[in-house]
Design a protein around this motif. Structure first.
Motif, PDB file in Angstrom:
ATOM      1  N   GLU A   1      -2.254   2.067   7.317  1.00 48.42           N
ATOM      2  CA  GLU A   1      -2.063   3.065   6.271  1.00 48.42           C
ATOM      3  C   GLU A   1      -2.526   4.448   6.722  1.00 48.42           C
ATOM      4  O   GLU A   1      -1.889   5.460   6.410  1.00 48.42           O
TER       5      GLU A   1
ATOM      6  N   LYS B   1       3.181   0.618   1.396  1.00 48.94           N
ATOM      7  CA  LYS B   1       2.286  -0.267   0.649  1.00 48.94           C
ATOM      8  C   LYS B   1       3.069  -1.244  -0.230  1.00 48.94           C
ATOM      9  O   LYS B   1       2.673  -2.392  -0.404  1.00 48.94           O
ATOM     10  N   HIS B   2       4.200  -0.784  -0.784  1.00 45.86           N
ATOM     11  CA  HIS B   2       4.895  -1.614  -1.761  1.00 45.86           C
ATOM     12  C   HIS B   2       6.313  -1.994  -1.354  1.00 45.86           C
ATOM     13  O   HIS B   2       6.908  -2.879  -1.959  1.00 45.86           O
TER      14      HIS B   2
ATOM     15  N   GLU C   1      -4.715  -3.339   7.726  1.00 43.89           N
ATOM     16  CA  GLU C   1      -3.888  -2.512   6.845  1.00 43.89           C
ATOM     17  C   GLU C   1      -4.460  -1.116   6.709  1.00 43.89           C
ATOM     18  O   GLU C   1      -3.721  -0.149   6.554  1.00 43.89           O
TER      19      GLU C   1
ATOM     20  N   ASN D   1       3.549   5.239  -0.022  1.00 39.17           N
ATOM     21  CA  ASN D   1       3.906   4.410  -1.168  1.00 39.17           C
ATOM     22  C   ASN D   1       4.898   3.315  -0.759  1.00 39.17           C
ATOM     23  O   ASN D   1       4.771   2.155  -1.160  1.00 39.17           O
TER      24      ASN D   1
END
Length: 1741
Positions: free
Chosen positions: A1508, A1674-1675, A1504, A1671
């Motif tokens: 990211e 990630k979510h 990850e 953002n």
């Protein structure tokens, strides 16, 4: 200067150590943080900070430092608690704290948008003068003391608005002046700025208001409502910031939106800035705390600053001189009288230089690194206070004759330092230079004047200038500005291309080129050639942009069946748009007919053959039979229709209208009209006898007058005397005696009392008030053989002539006027010609593409050879039958791909016509350059359609020039040898006559809308709706009419003309023309039975002229009139309006105003509104149910289930034993099931009050088939339930199938309520009865308003269109009504990626001459360079330097052949410069370094952290969304969300810097080269005031020559910027370019492919990047982006979708470029692409 000796002696005891803290002692009474601001007044520590090097510091930028709060010492930032208690301001302080937080939150959510969307001639916006001052004075490229450069920055800022046709007012508040008192240099400069703007410019400057809460200011805002307010969010001091907060909240509560002065960006056409909209919350806050804010203004900010005066002495009663600073200086460091004399003499010499030296000479001033010693601070501050005092005296003594043109050049600090440096350093080395006689004489005069004013103090003579040895200057270490690189030796790499010679050969001789043995030439890349056919280092086929689009061509039986279903749906979909008329079948080709007016046709008409005579007789006989048949049909219906009219007028008239529409015989229609008229009259008589006056149904008279209009207007030749007498009788009965007499003068008066039948209104007034929609127009009655289903108007016939003659046309006509018909006529013509020609229909959106495809499928059907299709589609998402269709429907970007594709040129030559729908997109913010490329590249005729172009003449003139180019190009190619050979070979082919295209371009401009639009304003009062009619004239102001008259497109309906007349009579009862313009007496109406539409227009124009005439007579009356016409509105919270929206829809339903489209600019609001409507209907339905409803429903459902189970058992038994009893049981079971279903259906039947759907227009079976199309789409259940209730929503984020279903059901009449975004208004065929604007937005501009409101009023169905403003501020409505559509102007047409694509076309095209002609058309005929030779030349230089960059970076060979990564860069051309940076990352191996899998054995997956980091890298390249600088101060409590994007990893940032340095070198040289195109006369003028500083150089002074040697190169920068020591080298700094380059060179920093790692405003404050991409990764929540990243749902959806598509495109490119399928980078992008697609499509479901 008599005060100087005492002052200086008093300071002789001060210590040197305290001199360093001079600022703090000066501001001790202020108790504010002034440490950094004082640096502007007495220190130059920041003067030479580089904008690039300093940008890495968190607190860099002067304004940010100036406004920093000293957190260590609260007493320096706030008033003490005891002082607050004494002043009673404790509560005020709390309120100001809340206000600060509210403003910070509001501004942090501001959107970066184009500011000047609404073009209104008289509209203006406000600029806060102090915000303007702060923005310009703290510009990072401005050096303090350079007054002329400061005024240049101010004027350029204002002139940029004026160039874009903006109008503004500037306001300086009196109270703010107190806040500058501790900063005399700023105070003097502010005062000079005000006087300069007032005396030297035409700008309107207001200085009469004390503060923003004064009654005078409140009255000013009400009288002339500004568009928005430009203001800064940070003041020069803490208290100034508080004042600005109050100013901002006051504006917002008055519904004046805010634009931040910092962070603005400008280009050729637009100015973008951060825009914060007003909302009800601001009004609530202000009203709640108004008293405390007023008290704070009067006491906290005003009284407190006046207390500063208590510690000061007064000089001449006006000038204040603070002695406290100077007393704290130590004796040994204080200035002596002789020191002051030396400074004054050098200052006076500097003044003489300013008066006699030209700007050209001063721009050559040498750059010194010394600065003033800090001990001079008291003297310098005193000097500025004197300057302020004198400037105030100039304003106070108006009788002085002062020439203010020298005011902008009041001081030059660098020049003064230069003089001091010479006498302090150079002179001491033995250098003694002559000043010159003229300068010496002027200097001595000035010094003698100084001595006279000094009151006898002995300062010494004029010479020598230095009498003391005191050092005034000290050395300062300099930080280099920008990328520390020298200007390279000029020289371009020689490129060998005939194409370059053809385009830019005329300027090549002016440029220096490198020799072939130069290292730069030898180092060129030797990469292999790139072609779109195969990859450059392998033989594997490489896809182009066309092949990347998904081909939906069926490959098996299942896909073939799906395609058949799709075609069937398109036929149904198209039928909803074109009606149920039979489609036009083109079954075979037919020879082209000769024009109708040819001599052959005329001869044929003169001589009729026997066959023609027989045919004519048969037609007459058939017509007689038809007439007899229709007469019999009418006789059978007439009695029942007449009877129904008497009983139910509306129902009876509908039946009559139905008959009239189906009856083709004129005589029978006349009979029907007379019967209908008589029935209406009898119904009216009965109504009058049985009803009160107020209860009379006026609709009966309307229908009666409508019949009279039709009879008298269309059947006049059939009227006999008996008919006339009958009509006269009817008119007399209803009170229209004058019309009765004019119709039948011999009619006798009746003694009968008929007054009870009168409508109590004059005939003309009645017709205008009630019959506006029915007034007849001047229309042609003769049919056109080219049109089958209607009689075209004159302008429509011109369109058909354009197509018949193979001409081009720009077609501008209102929405629903019928302009699109020419497009389909054009398609039919090309279909009939042959099987070779192609028509291309260019639509701006995919939604419109689908609509056109449906229409084409429904209209046309032709028997074509196998493999060919009538219609094909090409979008970025999918394509089918692109190259084998006759009609291709596509979007602009995809047609550009085909036109620029080297290997598709044979297909391009088959194009016979191109139709551009919504061509006003040429002026859009995104994609406009693509429309321009298409218009200049196509060689065939075209039709360009739009409803919203304000300057079609200019567009047509430009296109005429383009067509002239193609005429010359085609002529040249026809005469070339290659073309001749081609012609010879073609002789063997069978000849087909194809009409030769014409190069003529016509303008067809039709301005009249078929249906009138009436506007209404809706507000909420006492939980009820107040719906007020908005008269269009109510939007005007006296100022607007006085300056610009009444807008041309501000049309009135006939009813509104009457309302205007009545208002004029009400306001001015003694009006001289009152009787003349009274409707019954008006010349065009008097005694006229049938008032035509043309007559009503004449009346409207006469009233408008009279209103303009009133301006000359009495402006007060006009002001009263306009206020009288304004509607009354009431404000309410946005939450209340949203919650009341379902009730408003119910209100519209009661008013019979449905179907309606409710427009919003937020996708979330669009869907949420439909949910509220649906919930409201469900609640109503539940309220209607009886208490045992649920119990009864469950009983029936259980019973039905039980019977079905029993039936199932009976069927299974029946299969085994075929007995009669079993059959009987089965029949009974089925009957019982049907009976239960009926009961259940009756029980659950939806009441008409609980649905908006019209179930009569679509049967259940058809509805189910339509809904089946969206069964597997996102949110199917939600949308299905909404559609069942007659509700739909429409926005760009929906799947296209869903949009199609909503559009179709709305057109069919099943759906009555649709909420939508602006995407629906862009050409989508969804006419309705009403349009409702449900919320305000910055995007609701003149263009969108006209497109959206154009949906209202369905031709042939609605009498009038209705526009409702539901939640729009009244001032915004006024602006929308009177605003003009922006003019179409050219944008910067080139980019490096486009240049590369053009070179690829020229190098690899199958037809080289044709490709070269296309490329030259793009380069030579941009709209921006139309009639602009300087810009044409500049674009040639831009082209050449783009080639240089491509060659040096390995994208082009020296022969201009694309090589290397050209393909990848071309695929991502939308994202320049990110495409070039991405390649540099690949070349440098950064992605391989980053993408390390977690394990090497087995399938490779990446952590990850890697993913990211990859997202962070891509987010820095693609979809960059900047936030306002204030965002960094607003720290919201986010638990996990990423609001601000992380910095780019160091190695990636280094690669970006390398790319930027290359851009700096290349385009810095470009800017140096194009500087010679500047208009140097204008360059020496201030942009706004046009004060000229271009005098000749002064040559009679050795000293001047020494001080201004011109050793640094300054040929390409503005001479005004040179005053702040900016040189040509600074053009290699991207942060300096816009401020420094010559203003008449039309180049903007946006045109340079520079990727800024960090973006700063002009004051050096960082604008952070929005971290929405990381953002979301990630979510996976779009909702989180709306809450935490402050994006609306539509922006969030589009940004994430675009990023997902970019990642997918990069992945596909890497697959083709990489031979190793197991490559880490390839697999990492695959993992990231799949992750984004999974999260994105999952979340939008």
């Amino acid at each position: 200067m008599a005060f100087a000796p005492n002052l200086l002696q008093q300071n002789s005891d001060t210590s040197d150590s305290e001199s360093e803290n001079d600022n703090e002692t000066d501001s001790s009474g202020d108790n504010e943080s002034t440490e950094s601001l004082s640096s502007f007044d007495q220190s130059e520590e920041e003067d030479d900070l580089s904008s690039e090097g300093g940008m890495e510091e968190p607190a860099v930028g002067q304004l940010q430092r100036e406004l920093e709060i000293n957190e260590e010492n609260p007493l320096e930032t706030e008033v003490s608690t005891s002082d607050l208690q004494k002043l009673g301001l404790t509560k005020c302080k709390q309120v100001l704290g809340k206000l600060s937080e509210l403003i910070r939150k509001t501004l942090s959510k501001s959107k970066f948008v184009s500011l000047l969307k609404d073009f209104v001639e008289s509209e203006f916006f406000l600029i806060d003068g102090d915000s303007l001052f702060i923005t310009c004075v703290f510009n990072v490229n401005f050096k303090k003391g350079q007054t002329l450069h400061f005024f240049y920055i101010v004027e350029r800022y204002l002139h940029d608005f004026i160039k874009k046709e903006a109008r503004f007012l500037i306001v300086f508040f009196k109270d703010v002046e107190n806040m500058y008192f501790n900063y005399p240099e700023l105070l003097a400069l502010r005062t000079a700025l005000i006087q300069h703007l007032q005396h030297n410019t035409n700008a309107t400057v207001h200085t009469e208001f004390s503060n923003c809460l004064s009654p005078e200011w409140e009255l000013f805002l009400k009288e002339c409502y500004p568009y928005f307010l430009i203001v800064t969010d940070q003041g020069i001091t803490y208290y100034h910031t508080e004042f600005l907060n109050i100013f901002i909240i006051h504006a917002l509560q008055n519904k004046i939106n805010i634009v931040l002065s910092l962070g603005q960006e400008t280009d050729v056409l637009r100015i973008h800035g951060y825009y914060a909209a007003s909302c009800y919350l601001h009004k609530q806050f202000f009203e709640k705390h108004e008293e405390q804010l007023q008290f704070a203004i009067n006491t906290y900010l005003k009284t407190y600053f006046q207390k500063l005066q208590e510690t000061e002495i007064y000089l001449y009663g006006l000038m204040k001189l603070d002695l406290e600073d100077m007393q704290k200086e130590e004796l040994e460091s204080a200035l002596t009288l002789d020191d002051a004399g030396d400074l004054c003499r050098m200052h006076c010499l500097g003044v003489i230089f300013l008066q006699h030296l030209s700007l050209l000479q001063r721009a050559k001033s040498r750059i010194i690194t010394h600065i003033w010693d800090k001990t001079l601070s008291p003297f310098l501050r005193m000097l500025k206070r004197c300057e302020f005092f004198i400037l105030k005296q100039l304003k106070a003594n108006s009788n002085w004759n002062v020439n203010f043109t020298g005011l902008p050049d009041l001081t030059d600090n660098i020049l003064w330092k230069n003089i001091a440096f010479y006498y302090e350093i150079d002179y001491c080395t033995g250098l003694n230079l002559e000043l010159g006689d003229t300068l010496m004489q002027e200097y001595q005069k000035l010094w003698n004047s100084v001595l006279t004013l000094s009151g006898g103090c002995d300062f010494g003579g004029a010479m020598p200038l230095r009498r003391t040895s005191r050092a005034f200057l000290r050395q300062k270490e300099m930080i280099p500005r920008g990328p520390n690189q020298e200007i390279q030796k000029p020289g371009l790499i020689p490129l060998k291309s005939e194409f370059i010679q053809d385009y830019a050969g005329d300027i090549l001789a002016e440029l220096p080129f490198l020799s072939s043995d130069d290292p730069a030439v030898k180092s060129l890349s030797n990469n292999k050639e790139f072609d779109e056919l195969v990859h450059w280092h392998s033989t594997r086929p490489l896809s182009d942009d066309f092949k990347r689009a998904r081909d939906v061509k069926p490959k098996n039986d299942k896909e073939r069946r799906e395609m058949q279903k799709l075609h069937h749906f398109y036929h149904v979909f198209g039928k909803s748009m074109v009606g149920s008329n039979r489609p036009l079948r083109v079954v075979r080709e037919r020879p082209l007919e000769s024009p109708a007016n040819s001599s052959v046709q005329k001869k044929k008409k003169q001589q009729k053959s026997n066959t023609e005579k027989i045919i004519e007789e048969n037609q007459k006989r058939q017509l007689a039979q038809l007439e007899k048949r229709e007469e019999e049909r009418w006789n059978n219906l007439s009695l029942s229709i007449a009877k129904e009219i008497k009983g139910n007028p509306s129902s009876g008239m509908k039946k009559l209208e139905d008959f009239l529409q189906t009856c083709p015989v004129k005589s029978v229609k006349f009979m029907a009209e007379m019967v209908g008229l008589e029935a209406c009259f009898k119904s009216w008589m009965e109504c009058c006898l049985n009803s009160d006056i107020d209860a009379k149904d006026i609709n009966i008279i309307i229908q009666m007058m409508k019949r009279i209009h039709i009879i008298y207007g269309k059947y006049l030749e059939l009227l006999q005397n008996a008919h006339r007498q009958k009509l006269a009788k009817y008119l007399k009965y209803i009170g229209f005696d004058n019309l009765a007499y004019s119709l039948c003068p011999q009619m006798l008066n009746t003694e009968k009392d008929i007054s009870k039948y009168s409508v109590c209104m004059g005939a003309a007034r009645f017709q205008l008030t009630h019959m506006g929609p029915y007034l007849l127009r001047e229309e042609r009655t003769d049919p056109d053989p080219r049109v089958q289903h209607f009689i075209p108007d004159e302008w429509q016939r011109e369109l058909l002539d354009v197509v018949d003659n193979n001409e081009s046309a720009v077609i501008v006509a209102p929405t629903s006027s019928g302009k699109t018909y020419a497009s389909y006529y054009c398609m039919e013509k090309i279909l009939r010609e042959s099987n070779e020609g192609v028509v291309v229909y260019v639509a701006p959106t995919k939604a419109l593409v689908n609509q056109v495809v449906g229409t084409v499928c429904n209209l046309f059907n032709k028997a074509l050879p196998k493999g060919l299709a009538v219609c094909g589609v090409f979008t970025r998402d999918y394509r089918h039958d692109t190259f084998n269709c006759r009609i291709l429907v596509t979007v602009p970007q995809c047609l550009e791909i085909l036109l620029l594709s080297p290997h598709q040129q044979n297909w391009v030559k088959r194009i016979r016509y191109v139709i551009f729908d919504e061509v006003h997109c040429l002026g859009g913010e995104t994609g406009a350059e693509v429309w321009e490329h298409l218009l200049v590249m196509i060689r065939c005729p075209f039709l360009a359609l739009s409803a919203t172009i304000s300057n079609p003449e200019d567009l047509t003139e430009w296109l005429v020039l383009v067509k002239r180019y193609w005429q010359d190009a085609d002529s040249t190619m026809e005469n070339s040898g290659a073309s001749q050979n081609a012609l010879k070979s073609s002789k063997k082919q069978p000849k087909k006559r194809i009409e030769k295209p014409s190069y003529r371009v016509r303008l067809v401009w039709y301005k009249e809308r078929y249906n009138d639009l009436e506007k209404y304003v809706c507000s909420i009062k006492n939980n009820d709706f107040l719906i007020e009619h908005y008269h269009p004239c109510g939007a005007l102001t006296v100022n607007h009419i006085k300056k610009y008259g009444v807008p041309l497109d501000l049309g009135l309906s006939p009813r509104e003309s009457i309302l205007l007349y009545d208002a004029m009579v009400h306001v001015w009862p003694e009006w001289s023309r009152m009787q003349e313009l009274e409707p019954e007496e008006f010349s065009c109406f008097k005694n006229k039975v049938v008032i035509m539409r043309r007559d009503a227009k004449k009346y409207e124009e006469e009233l408008k002229k009279e209103m303009i005439h009133w301006i000359q007579l009495d402006t007060g009356k006009v002001d009263q009139l306009l206020k009288y016409l304004k509607p009354q509105t009431f404000d309410s919270p946005e939450t209340e309006k949203r919650s009341m929206l379902p009730c408003f829809v119910e209100k519209l339903k009661e008013m019979n105003r449905l179907p309606a489209i409710f427009f919003s600019f937020n996708i979330h609001s669009v869907e949420l509104s439909t949910s509220h409507l649906f919930t409201n209907l469900i609640n109503k339905q539940n309220a209607h149910k009886y208490p045992n409803f649920e119990k009864q429903r469950k009983i029936l459902e259980r019973k039905l289930l039980k019977v079905r189970k029993s039936q199932k058992r009976n069927i299974s038994v029946f299969l085994n034993s075929n007995s009669g009893a079993r059959i009987q049981r089965l029949i009974l079971g089925m009957a019982e099931i049907n009976e239960i279903k009926k009961s259940l259906k009756k029980l659950t039947k939806v009441s008409p009050d609980c649905t908006y759907a019209d179930r009569s227009v679509v049967d259940n079976q058809t509805l189910m088939k339509i809904l089946h199309r969206i069964k597997r789409t996102r949110q199917y259940n939600k949308l299905r339930n909404l559609l069942w209730r007659g509700i739909g929503y429409h926005h760009g984020s929906m799947e296209y199938k869903q949009r199609q279903v909503v559009e179709m059901l709305f057109r069919m009449g099943h759906v009555k309520v649709v909420t939508a975004t602006s995407s629906l208004a862009l050409g989508i065929n969804m006419p309705c009865k009403s349009v409702v604007f449900t919320e305000d937005s910055v995007y609701l501009d003149a263009l969108h308003f006209r497109q959206m409101s154009g949906r209202a009023g369905r031709r042939g169905e609605d009498l009038i269109g209705n526009v409702f403003f539901y939640d729009i501020p009244l001032p915004k409505i006024e602006r929308l009504l009177k605003s003009n559509v922006p003019k179409l102007k050219g944008q910067f047409p080139l980019s490096i990626s486009l240049v590369l694509r053009l070179m690829l076309l020229v190098a690899k095209a199958d037809d080289k001459e044709d490709a070269k002609a296309k490329a030259l058309s793009v380069l030579q005929h941009s709209l921006m360079s139309f009639k602009q030779p300087r810009i044409k030349c500049m674009l040639k230089f831009y082209f050449l330097y783009s080639l240089q960059f491509l060659a040096t970076e390995g994208y082009l060979s020296q022969e201009c052949i694309p090589i290397g990564y050209s393909g990848l860069v071309s695929h991502l051309h939308y994202h320049e410069p990110a495409n070039f940076v991405l390649v540099s990352f690949l070349v440098n191996g950064l992605f391989h370094k980053l993408c390390t899998p977690m394990k090497t054995d087995g399938p490779k997956t990446f952590s990850e952290d890697v993913m990211e980091t990859l997202v962070v890298v891509l987010a820095h390249l693609f979809g960059r969304n900047y936030m306002p600088p204030s965002m960094q101060k607003y720290k919201k409590a986010f638990s996990h969300s990423v609001v601000i994007l992380d910095d780019l990893p160091k190695d990636f940032a280094t690669a970006v810097e390398e790319h930027n340095n290359k851009i700096h070198r290349n385009f810095g040289s470009f800017l140096l080269t194009v500087s010679k195109l500047a208009d140097m006369k204008k360059e020496y003028q201030l942009p706004l005031s046009e004060i000229d500083f271009s005098d000749k150089e002064y040559e009679d002074s050795e000293l001047v020559s020494h001080l201004m040697p011109g050793s640094e190169k300054r040929t390409a920068v503005s001479p005004f910027a040179c005053l702040s020591n900016i040189t040509d080298q600074d053009l290699f700094d991207i942060n300096v370019v816009n401020d420094a380059m010559l203003q008449t060179v039309s180049v903007n920093v946006k045109d340079i492919p520079f990727l800024q790692l960090s973006k700063y405003d002009i004051n050096g404050r960082k604008r952070p990047l929005n971290g929405y991409a990381l953002n979301f990764y990630k979510h996976g929540s779009l909702l989180a982006l709306t809450e935490d990243n402050w994006l609306n749902m539509g922006d969030a959806f589009n940004l994430i979708r675009d990023l997902t598509l970019v990642i997918q495109s990069i992945r596909i490119s890497l697959i083709e470029l990489c031979d190793d399928e197991d490559d880490n980078v390839l697999l990492a992008f695959k993992q990231l692409s799949e992750a984004f697609e999974k999260k994105f499509w999952k979340k939008v479901r």
